[in-house]
Design a protein around this motif. Sequence first.
Motif, mmCIF file in Angstrom:
data_model
loop_
_atom_site.group_PDB
_atom_site.id
_atom_site.type_symbol
_atom_site.label_atom_id
_atom_site.label_comp_id
_atom_site.label_asym_id
_atom_site.label_seq_id
_atom_site.Cartn_x
_atom_site.Cartn_y
_atom_site.Cartn_z
ATOM 1 N N UNK A 89 -1.897 9.642 4.094
ATOM 2 C CA UNK A 89 -2.674 10.876 4.107
ATOM 3 C C UNK A 89 -3.947 10.741 4.923
ATOM 4 N N UNK A 128 14.136 8.693 13.528
ATOM 5 C CA UNK A 128 14.224 10.037 14.121
ATOM 6 C C UNK A 128 12.986 10.339 14.970
ATOM 7 N N UNK A 129 11.811 9.886 14.507
ATOM 8 C CA UNK A 129 10.576 10.158 15.255
ATOM 9 C C UNK A 129 10.484 9.293 16.504
ATOM 10 N N UNK A 189 13.221 8.567 8.913
ATOM 11 C CA UNK A 189 12.181 9.324 9.623
ATOM 12 C C UNK A 189 11.634 8.528 10.802
ATOM 13 N N UNK A 215 15.418 19.802 17.660
ATOM 14 C CA UNK A 215 14.973 19.533 16.282
ATOM 15 C C UNK A 215 14.080 20.655 15.768
ATOM 16 N N UNK A 251 14.757 7.143 3.256
ATOM 17 C CA UNK A 251 14.289 8.391 3.874
ATOM 18 C C UNK A 251 13.217 8.106 4.927
ATOM 19 N N UNK A 252 12.282 7.213 4.602
ATOM 20 C CA UNK A 252 11.192 6.942 5.555
ATOM 21 C C UNK A 252 11.724 6.182 6.768
ATOM 22 N N UNK A 272 8.969 12.481 2.098
ATOM 23 C CA UNK A 272 9.348 11.101 1.781
ATOM 24 C C UNK A 272 8.361 10.476 0.807
ATOM 25 N N UNK A 273 7.122 10.895 0.895
ATOM 26 C CA UNK A 273 6.099 10.387 -0.009
ATOM 27 C C UNK A 273 6.289 10.922 -1.425
ATOM 28 N N UNK A 289 6.951 16.285 11.706
ATOM 29 C CA UNK A 289 6.970 14.896 11.239
ATOM 30 C C UNK A 289 6.087 14.724 10.003
ATOM 31 N N UNK A 292 -3.940 15.770 2.643
ATOM 32 C CA UNK A 292 -4.041 16.747 3.726
ATOM 33 C C UNK A 292 -3.746 16.106 5.069
ATOM 34 N N UNK A 312 0.320 8.407 8.214
ATOM 35 C CA UNK A 312 0.642 9.741 7.702
ATOM 36 C C UNK A 312 0.933 9.670 6.198
ATOM 37 N N UNK A 313 1.703 8.631 5.820
ATOM 38 C CA UNK A 313 2.070 8.494 4.405
ATOM 39 C C UNK A 313 0.829 8.255 3.549
ATOM 40 N N UNK A 319 0.841 -1.206 0.000
ATOM 41 C CA UNK A 319 0.000 0.000 0.000
ATOM 42 C C UNK A 319 0.873 1.252 0.000
ATOM 43 N N UNK A 339 5.546 13.747 4.221
ATOM 44 C CA UNK A 339 5.073 14.156 2.892
ATOM 45 C C UNK A 339 6.244 14.266 1.908
ATOM 46 N N UNK A 387 8.002 15.895 6.994
ATOM 47 C CA UNK A 387 9.007 14.906 6.575
ATOM 48 C C UNK A 387 8.341 13.715 5.886
ATOM 49 N N UNK A 406 6.761 3.373 -0.300
ATOM 50 C CA UNK A 406 7.830 4.285 0.175
ATOM 51 C C UNK A 406 8.297 3.937 1.580
#
Lengths: 343, 332
Positions: free
Chosen positions: A311, A58-59, A55, A256, A51-52, B84-85, B77, B65, A308-309, A43, B82, B80, A46
């Motif tokens: 959306x 880091x998160x 992230x 940060x 990069x992810x 990366x996406x 976060x 959004x 989050x990725x 799904x 978005x 970041x 990425x």
Amino acid sequence: MSASAVDRATVGTRRPGLLTRLFVSEYLVLYLCAAYFLAILPVVPQMASFAVLQNVLADMLPLLAVAIGQTFVLIIAGIDLSVGSIIAMVSVAGASVMTGDGGYLGGSALAVPGALVVMLGLGAALGALNGLCVTRLSMPPFIVTLAGMMFWSGAAIWFTTFHTTTSSIANLPRGFVVIGQGAALGVANSFWVVLALGLAAHVILARTVLGRRLYAIGRNRRTALVSGVPVGRAVVLAFAISGLCAAVASILYTGRLETGTPILGDRILLDVIGAVVIGGTSLFGGKGKIVWTVFGVLFLVLLDTSLKMLGMSLFFVLAIKGAVILLAAVIDALRTRMLARGL
Amino acid sequence: MIVTRRSFTIGALLAAGTAGWPVFVKAQGTKTIAVLFDGLYSPFWVSGLEALRSDLQGRGFEMVEAISDQDDNRQFEQVKAMLARGVDGIIIVQTDSNAVIPAIREANRANVPMVHFNRPPAESDATSVAVQADNRRITRETVDYMVKVAQQTGGQYKAAILIGDLGDPNAIGRRDGFFDVVDQHPDLIEVVARIPTNWNADQAFAGLTNAFQANPDINFLFTSSDFLFPQITQVMRVADKFYPVGDPNHVIFGGFDGDATAYELMKDKYLDADGVQDLFYEAKLAVDAIVAMGEGEPVDKLLLDPGFAITQENMAEMQERMWGYHVFQSKG
């Protein structure tokens, strides 16, 4: 012997199946992390990108720092609801010391070390204050830290107004910001900080007298007291460690964002307690490990990042997180019951 | 391996579930813009998000959004995530003008354009574009009209202002615009209450209640945002201060934003004047800027919406330009 007794005897000697062993394994959450990661990949492809993954790490780190402190408090069957407010208070106090816009030590070579001392000292002191209220005044941790959460949130905003006309304190020195943003040996500085914190916490819990005392208090406070455990001192230390860990998280967050802000950590509580509970630390005390907390934080951050990725709306993310935390509590109860029955 | 009925059912369900996954995968070739708001706590932001969505979709963009719920770290976060996406641009409403700077730097590093919708960042070396209403000038126009009404009515005035979150440059602009005008009329107006709200309705309610208790003779009131009207009118009713224009007990009343409640209060003659942000124009400016930056064209660092003040005098001719009027009309 009755038929059911025969069945029980047979089950008792039979080696449990793979699924059962996975279910009761202390690495269950790690396996779930791997399974979730693989399941989400089609799904959100990425998710596998460098990069992810960077992230996610880091998160995880500042959240893990707070969660480590919360693990100590949950092990003694307490709870610390004030960690978010401690993060905020520590953030603005530290920023007020080192900001180039009129900080107490602004512009001097002592600005960063001075701010770090203030931040760590204040975090530990606020945590110890919680512990003292719990032990000396015999107040429930829930009420003490709930009141602390409200008080220190307000105090952080009030304190900020003395140092700036805006709502946050900016212009922090590069030497501080680099703790939250920079890297050493190709790995983020925050990783080294949290690694050291995690190792220290693990050693305290697994290898020291204090650790044994904390577990004993969590299992049965009265028994621990009768057995000669200095319960009051150990409880104060647990809360002080929680405050100190919140201060470490505050340093990382403030670094940060390059800003001391009184709303930092305002909405972190669900994630902190959720991560520790998902990891398997019991809300009723006496059970918990730092490595479980690492797994719990990893799972929560993986979930959060993937949503989050995708959306997803914040409200949907919160609903899913809430459901996952509830599920974790149910799984914990089931595992405890299975282990008590010898599987 | 023995396949039981239960394992077959679970396997079939998993297969059916995974078969549906590819439909979520982003369509190839469409540019994606991330729209990141810090909250939807006022009609201005709800309508702003809708205006951006409509504009972006109209131009063939895909929009993703996210709401950070006034959490600076979560918004960082989200930025970041978005990036990366692989989004092609970010339109953002940040909570704090200082704390957003690292997020802009991340976008700069990824070479993704960022536009701040209605709320500019603090000064820094990071590169982005901000769309902002001319808060100070619009507030001055609004308060000028309120002062004109005061002069025409005569008497002395005790004023109160509800101030927004001072981490938000909009709040600072509106506060300064208010004082630009009232400070020129010390013989007519004395400011007796400066009420901090931090853009929080509960705080505004409590602050205004206290202000009316301490100064029951407040008769000149300005709110830095229209979204506080429900709380303000409630407090005014309780304090016996809610009377329309022309009534001897009328409090000279002004606001800022131009939302549907402001229009309704203007129509019913409870509100004397309202500073209006041209929301649709701001949305268009933001999307234009993202498109231009994406194509490598230079864009000014600050794009200003001149806005205007709608008053009881010019309402008939100006209401068509008030976004709240259209929202009010659409509600029937």
